[in-house]
Motif scaffolding. Sequence first.
Motif, short mmCIF file in Angstrom:
data_model
loop_
_atom_site.label_atom_id
_atom_site.label_comp_id
_atom_site.label_asym_id
_atom_site.label_seq_id
_atom_site.Cartn_x
_atom_site.Cartn_y
_atom_site.Cartn_z
N LEU A 163 -29.32 55.95 3.52
CA LEU A 163 -29.03 54.74 4.29
C LEU A 163 -27.96 55.01 5.34
CD1 LEU A 163 -29.27 51.73 4.87
CD2 LEU A 163 -27.76 51.28 2.93
N ALA A 164 -26.89 55.72 4.94
CA ALA A 164 -25.80 56.00 5.86
C ALA A 164 -26.28 56.87 7.03
CB ALA A 164 -24.66 56.69 5.13
N CYS A 165 -27.15 57.82 6.76
CA CYS A 165 -27.68 58.69 7.83
C CYS A 165 -28.47 57.86 8.85
CB CYS A 165 -28.56 59.78 7.25
SG CYS A 165 -27.65 61.09 6.39
N HIS A 166 -29.32 56.97 8.35
CA HIS A 166 -30.12 56.16 9.26
C HIS A 166 -29.25 55.26 10.13
CE1 HIS A 166 -34.43 56.78 8.50
NE2 HIS A 166 -34.06 57.14 7.27
N VAL A 167 -28.20 54.70 9.53
CA VAL A 167 -27.33 53.82 10.29
C VAL A 167 -26.63 54.59 11.42
CG1 VAL A 167 -25.21 52.43 10.17
CG2 VAL A 167 -26.97 52.19 8.39
N LEU A 168 -26.06 55.75 11.09
CA LEU A 168 -25.32 56.51 12.11
C LEU A 168 -26.23 57.16 13.15
CD1 LEU A 168 -22.41 58.19 10.11
CD2 LEU A 168 -22.49 55.99 11.30
N LEU A 169 -27.39 57.62 12.73
CA LEU A 169 -28.29 58.26 13.68
C LEU A 169 -28.89 57.25 14.64
CD1 LEU A 169 -30.08 60.90 11.42
CD2 LEU A 169 -28.46 61.32 13.28
N ARG A 170 -29.02 55.99 14.23
CA ARG A 170 -29.51 54.97 15.15
C ARG A 170 -28.50 54.68 16.23
NH1 ARG A 170 -31.16 49.59 13.05
NH2 ARG A 170 -31.74 49.39 15.21
N THR A 184 -19.43 50.91 9.61
CA THR A 184 -18.13 51.31 9.05
C THR A 184 -18.27 51.90 7.65
OG1 THR A 184 -16.95 49.68 10.38
CG2 THR A 184 -15.85 50.48 8.39
N PRO A 185 -18.97 51.22 6.70
CA PRO A 185 -19.12 51.84 5.38
C PRO A 185 -19.93 53.13 5.43
CG PRO A 185 -20.40 49.81 5.52
CD PRO A 185 -19.51 49.83 6.70
N ALA A 186 -20.89 53.24 6.36
CA ALA A 186 -21.66 54.48 6.47
C ALA A 186 -20.75 55.63 6.92
CB ALA A 186 -22.81 54.29 7.46
N THR A 187 -19.83 55.34 7.83
CA THR A 187 -18.90 56.37 8.29
C THR A 187 -17.98 56.83 7.16
OG1 THR A 187 -18.94 55.41 10.51
CG2 THR A 187 -17.11 56.88 9.99
N VAL A 188 -17.55 55.85 6.34
CA VAL A 188 -16.70 56.20 5.21
C VAL A 188 -17.44 57.11 4.23
CG1 VAL A 188 -15.49 55.27 3.20
CG2 VAL A 188 -15.32 54.11 5.41
N VAL A 189 -18.70 56.77 3.93
CA VAL A 189 -19.49 57.57 2.98
C VAL A 189 -19.67 59.00 3.49
CG1 VAL A 189 -21.79 57.84 1.96
CG2 VAL A 189 -20.69 55.59 2.00
N ARG A 214 -17.83 60.64 5.81
CA ARG A 214 -16.65 61.22 6.46
C ARG A 214 -16.44 62.69 6.11
NH1 ARG A 214 -12.07 57.35 5.90
NH2 ARG A 214 -13.08 56.41 7.72
N PRO A 215 -16.57 63.13 4.85
CA PRO A 215 -16.38 64.56 4.55
C PRO A 215 -17.36 65.45 5.32
CG PRO A 215 -16.31 63.26 2.54
CD PRO A 215 -16.79 62.35 3.61
N LEU A 216 -18.57 64.96 5.49
CA LEU A 216 -19.57 65.76 6.21
C LEU A 216 -19.27 65.75 7.70
CD1 LEU A 216 -22.23 67.36 6.18
CD2 LEU A 216 -23.43 65.18 6.45
N LEU A 217 -18.92 64.60 8.23
CA LEU A 217 -18.65 64.49 9.67
C LEU A 217 -17.45 65.34 10.08
CD1 LEU A 217 -19.16 60.62 10.12
CD2 LEU A 217 -20.78 62.46 10.65
N ALA A 218 -16.55 65.58 9.12
CA ALA A 218 -15.35 66.38 9.43
C ALA A 218 -15.69 67.83 9.71
CB ALA A 218 -14.35 66.28 8.28
N VAL A 219 -16.78 68.32 9.12
CA VAL A 219 -17.15 69.73 9.31
C VAL A 219 -18.38 69.88 10.20
CG1 VAL A 219 -16.16 70.38 7.09
CG2 VAL A 219 -18.57 69.72 7.21
N ASP A 220 -19.03 68.78 10.54
CA ASP A 220 -20.27 68.82 11.34
C ASP A 220 -19.91 68.58 12.80
OD1 ASP A 220 -22.91 68.88 12.09
OD2 ASP A 220 -23.35 66.84 11.40
N LYS A 221 -19.65 69.67 13.52
CA LYS A 221 -19.15 69.55 14.88
C LYS A 221 -20.21 69.10 15.87
CE LYS A 221 -15.19 70.94 13.41
NZ LYS A 221 -14.11 69.94 13.22
N ASP A 222 -21.48 69.49 15.65
CA ASP A 222 -22.53 69.20 16.62
C ASP A 222 -23.60 68.24 16.09
OD1 ASP A 222 -23.68 70.81 14.78
OD2 ASP A 222 -24.36 72.35 16.20
N GLY A 223 -23.43 67.67 14.90
CA GLY A 223 -24.40 66.74 14.34
C GLY A 223 -25.58 67.39 13.66
N THR A 224 -25.57 68.73 13.58
CA THR A 224 -26.70 69.43 12.97
C THR A 224 -26.81 69.13 11.49
OG1 THR A 224 -26.46 71.23 14.57
CG2 THR A 224 -27.73 71.69 12.58
N LEU A 225 -25.69 69.12 10.80
CA LEU A 225 -25.73 68.89 9.35
C LEU A 225 -26.19 67.46 9.04
CD1 LEU A 225 -22.46 70.70 8.17
CD2 LEU A 225 -24.81 71.55 8.21
#
Length: 496
Positions: A489-496, A419-424, A426-437
């Motif tokens: 840290l947030a990238c590792h959490v979400l990518l896992r 949850t905190p990783a998603t919050v951190v 969130r601005p990137l995830l809003a524009v990253d449609k395919d996970g490339t960024l």
Amino acid sequence: MTGPRAGWEAPVTVAELVNAGPLAGARMYGSGENPVHQVRIVDELSVFGSVAPHTAVVLIGTAASGGWAVEMATRRAWEQAAACVIAPAGGLSEGSGEVLAERLGVTLIFVDEDPLIVAVRIASAAARPEAARTQLVARCATRLAEAGPSARRVLGVLNAELPGTSVTLLDRHGRHLAGARAARPGADAQGADGGGAGARWSAEVEVPDLDDGVLGTLVAGGSSRSPGWPAAVRTVLRLAVAPLTAWAAQERLRASRDVALRRALAERLLTDAQQQEPGEPEEGGARAEAIALGWPVEGALTAYQVRPTAEAGDAALAGTLITAAVGQVPVLPRGEGWAGWSALDPGELAGRLHRCLRTMPWPCAAGVGARVEGLRAVEESLLGAEAAAFVAGPGTVARADRMGPAELLGALPTGVLRTPATVVLRPLLAVDKDGTLLETLAAVLDEGGALKAAERLGVHRNTITTRLERIKSAGFDLDDAATRLALQLACHVLLR
């Protein structure tokens, strides 16, 4: 005569006769170190002229009548180099007898039985010293059989039946487990001075465990001058090996049937280790129980963690499969799986855990911690093993000593950090449609730059540069160290 029975045919000493022979229960004054070659019954002082050296003199009649007669007989015994003087109780006050024995250097013994009966028993022991010592061994064998598989009771029998001798059970690291604390390993014979008065000796017998290793060592020690006594003691120690091995087997079986007991024992070991002062000897009941189970408790230790990657089954079955692959080690519930420690090095432990994962009826991953010294440091290795197990995929084993900082960060529980990783991010995830960024950001932060990130992702460096501009435009300052750490840290959490 050489070998384990060397010295059995040596003459018995006065102390042997009193401590473990026909004079058991008599009051002895003096060292009792002289050997007894024969027995002579003396009823008159005039008989002393024919008494040979090393003779046990038994006083009767006028020679034992009154304190003055016993004193004169003791003086004559000293002149003839007799082994000892044996008198009926009441002929001389025992306080005076003690002073006389010390002054003349003659061992004086008072008996309550008929001196003639005592003389016959001593004569038999002196004529057949090996038979006399065999009787001691037979008595000890009976008492040990009655003691059963109990380390405390077995050591109690040994110390009770071997007077003048201290017996202890030490673990393979030399730590006390049961018995007298005075005995310690030493020369497995008489002292270097050839067995003079007060010379120390010791006898040692190894106690094997159930895995063809060494459970511990029985150590006996004393100051007897008799060359036959250490040999007899060593034989008695060998008789104690079987009940001690049975004790270890019984403890292992009892614990293997009780998962809660093993867990409590392992947790108590760790607690005791943390509370122990540096340099303080590691002793106590928990340690003895652990050694009986075959668990490593000292030296270089390596922790492990087995983590189910799907819904796990029976914990008892998991413990059985782990010990079958790794060996006799503690298995306690920890985190999302089961953990413990081993004396194996990280590489060997990882190999055995890999084989263990193939036997598990549900998918699991495993981690191995760094090698540490002693139980006080095992917690550190357990944390590393837990982190490594989070990184490892199903059916694989990861080693903490081969993990980088980023992997260790990524090993933190994702359920807590998602949850905190998603919050951190969130601005990137809003524009990253395919996970490339997100993938590009993780690669840049992990590799420390765009060039290595491009190599890792298999794209041109300019592509990475373009993506980084889009990431920065989402509001991330990649030049700030705190921001980079949080993003990594947030990238590792979400990518896992």
